[in-house]
Design a protein around this motif. Structure first.
Motif, short mmCIF file in Angstrom:
data_model
loop_
_atom_site.label_atom_id
_atom_site.label_comp_id
_atom_site.label_asym_id
_atom_site.label_seq_id
_atom_site.Cartn_x
_atom_site.Cartn_y
_atom_site.Cartn_z
N ALA A 302 59.62 -56.69 -3.07
CA ALA A 302 60.89 -57.49 -3.36
C ALA A 302 60.36 -58.74 -4.16
O ALA A 302 61.11 -59.13 -5.06
CB ALA A 302 61.50 -57.81 -1.98
N PHE A 303 59.25 -59.30 -3.63
CA PHE A 303 58.78 -60.38 -4.65
C PHE A 303 58.23 -59.87 -6.00
O PHE A 303 58.73 -60.82 -7.20
CB PHE A 303 57.56 -61.04 -3.83
N CYS A 304 57.79 -58.66 -6.08
CA CYS A 304 57.42 -58.27 -7.51
C CYS A 304 58.79 -58.00 -8.48
O CYS A 304 58.82 -58.48 -9.50
CB CYS A 304 56.54 -56.94 -7.48
N SER A 344 64.54 -63.07 -0.99
CA SER A 344 65.03 -63.77 0.15
C SER A 344 65.70 -63.10 1.18
O SER A 344 65.72 -62.92 2.42
CB SER A 344 65.83 -64.88 -0.10
N TRP A 345 66.55 -62.05 0.70
CA TRP A 345 67.20 -61.32 1.81
C TRP A 345 66.35 -60.20 2.33
O TRP A 345 66.46 -59.82 3.66
CB TRP A 345 68.14 -60.30 0.96
N ILE A 346 65.37 -59.72 1.63
CA ILE A 346 64.26 -58.97 2.27
C ILE A 346 63.58 -59.52 3.38
O ILE A 346 63.12 -58.95 4.29
CB ILE A 346 63.57 -58.17 1.17
N LEU A 347 63.17 -60.97 2.99
CA LEU A 347 62.44 -61.74 3.96
C LEU A 347 63.21 -61.74 5.14
O LEU A 347 62.71 -61.56 6.32
CB LEU A 347 61.99 -62.86 3.38
N ILE A 348 64.40 -61.90 5.08
CA ILE A 348 65.23 -62.26 6.28
C ILE A 348 65.43 -60.78 7.18
O ILE A 348 65.41 -60.70 8.08
CB ILE A 348 66.78 -62.55 5.97
N THR A 349 65.34 -59.86 6.42
CA THR A 349 65.70 -58.55 6.73
C THR A 349 64.49 -58.17 7.68
O THR A 349 64.46 -57.73 8.80
CB THR A 349 65.83 -57.30 5.69
N ILE A 350 63.19 -58.29 7.19
CA ILE A 350 61.87 -57.66 7.86
C ILE A 350 61.63 -58.47 8.92
O ILE A 350 61.39 -57.96 10.33
CB ILE A 350 60.86 -57.72 7.11
#
Length: 407
Positions: A302-304, A344-350
């Motif tokens: 996601a960051f990449c 940011s969304w993926i960080l919240i998700t994981i």
């Protein structure tokens, strides 16, 4: 230093979530989605005006190539993704050999241009994205091996116990180290907020975790292959993501880490994805490494992707690549916001689904940075690629990335 027992007591609270499992995607759903994305990407990025079954030899002046068929891979010197290592022509014969220089050594590899009229070569020339699909399949196969290799490395010590100890060490570091100020809200508190009156939101995050990682990443690769201003720009991202993969694979083998959801119940985490019956089909099976929390590949990808979207927006870039057009303010803003919102969304998700610790994402951030600056390390494999194509009697396709920008 706090003991595991004291640490567990400080976090213990029976996780409660009364939400009913949501609709389950059929087992064939994800493979079909991924297959559709790959086929769609292959069609969109195809070489237009090129016919696979027309191998009639025609003379077109000194170049001796068909209209629309740019050139064979042996004649590419600068705009291909993998030509950062220099290639010299070392023969005056019809099919020129290549002189590869990498790692302070010189390699002579055979020309594959003599295979340009083979039907499988022409298929690749028509659909050059196929070769990207092939290399990502190899990467996925390596991931499948990490579980076996980790088991062999920790054959004398139960790997499950080792992974649990590593997970508890991560939790302890986050809460009691000098960097604890970076993690003001614990993962347990973060997940509890979603389970206490925000179950629908958590259900959405469960679906995000299951469906975005593989289909979303594959879709991004297909889109970037088509949308990148040049194949060199595409290749930097592709090599960065691939190197991120392999660095993560080494860490999965040497530092197995249990995700929060698999810790004993007294630590207060709930496996919400499994509770919601939302597991990804790619995360099932005998060779899936369930003890691969550190680093988080979900956040690494996601960051990449986010950085690539920011680059593609043109924001902060004074100069554009050759043929690239400055985007409208609204489109540039869309890409820039997407580049921030997606990771940011993926960080919240994981974290909310208890699949990763904060530190997993933190480490993934640095792995991507290192991979970006070291991505050219893969160029050392170019001689091996040349010989592999020779053995398969294949001519490497000319990439179509950036063709839409050419006039």
């Amino acid at each position: 230093m706090a003991s595991n027992e004291d640490f567990a007591v400080s976090f213990y609270e029976e996780p409660q979530w009364n939400s009913q499992p949501a609709w389950k995607l059929p087992g064939w759903g994800e493979p079909v989605i991924v297959a559709c994305i790959l086929v769609g990407s292959m069609i969109v990025s195809r070489r237009r005006g090129y016919r696979i079954f027309d191998t009639t030899k025609r003379e077109y002046g000194l170049l001796n190539v068909e209209p629309g068929y740019a050139r064979t891979s042996d004649n590419i010197t600068r705009d291909s993704s993998d030509t950062d290592s220099s290639i010299d022509i070392v023969s005056t014969s019809k099919h020129l050999s290549k002189k590869r220089r990498c790692c302070w050594a010189t390699f002579y590899t055979p020309s594959t241009s003599r295979f340009a009229n083979h039907y499988h070569s022409r298929l690749l020339q028509r659909f050059p994205f196929l070769i990207e699909m092939f290399y990502w399949i190899i990467t996925y196969a390596f991931y499948r091996c990490t579980s076996i290799l980790a088991q062999s490395v920790f054959s004398k010590t139960p790997i499950w116990d080792v992974a649990q100890d590593h997970a508890l060490a991560v939790l302890e570091f986050e809460q009691f180290s000098w960097l604890s100020f970076l993690f003001p809200i614990s993962e347990v508190e973060f997940q509890s907020w979603f389970m206490d009156g925000h179950e629908t939101f958590l259900t959405i995050l469960n679906r995000t975790y299951a469906l975005i990682h593989i289909p979303g990443t594959v879709g991004f690769i297909g889109w970037w292959y088509y949308a990148a201003p040049s194949h060199a720009s595409f290749a930097v991202v592709r090599r960065t993501m691939t190197l991120t993969n392999f660095v993560a694979f080494v860490m999965f083998i040497c530092y197995p880490c249990m995700p929060p959801r698999l810790l004993p119940q007294e630590y207060g985490f709930l496996d919400s994805v499994r509770h919601d019956d939302a597991q990804s089909v790619w995360m099932k099976g005998k060779y899936v490494n369930s003890l691969a929390a550190m680093p988080s590949m979900h956040f690494g990808y996601a960051f990449c992707i986010g950085c690539t979207l920011l680059y593609h927006s043109g924001c902060g870039r004074r100069t554009l690549e050759r043929g690239e057009v400055r985007k409208s303010k609204s489109l540039a803003l869309f890409y820039a916001l997407s580049g921030i919102v997606y990771p940011s969304w993926i960080l919240i998700t994981i974290v909310a689904t208890a699949n990763h610790f904060y530190l997993d994402a933190f480490v993934a951030f640095f792995v991507v940075i290192i991979a970006f600056f070291c991505n050219k390390v893969f160029l050392v494999f170019l001689p091996l690629e040349d010989w592999l194509l020779w053995a398969m009697r294949l001519d490497k396709p000319v990439p179509t990335t950036g063709d839409r920008l050419k006039t």
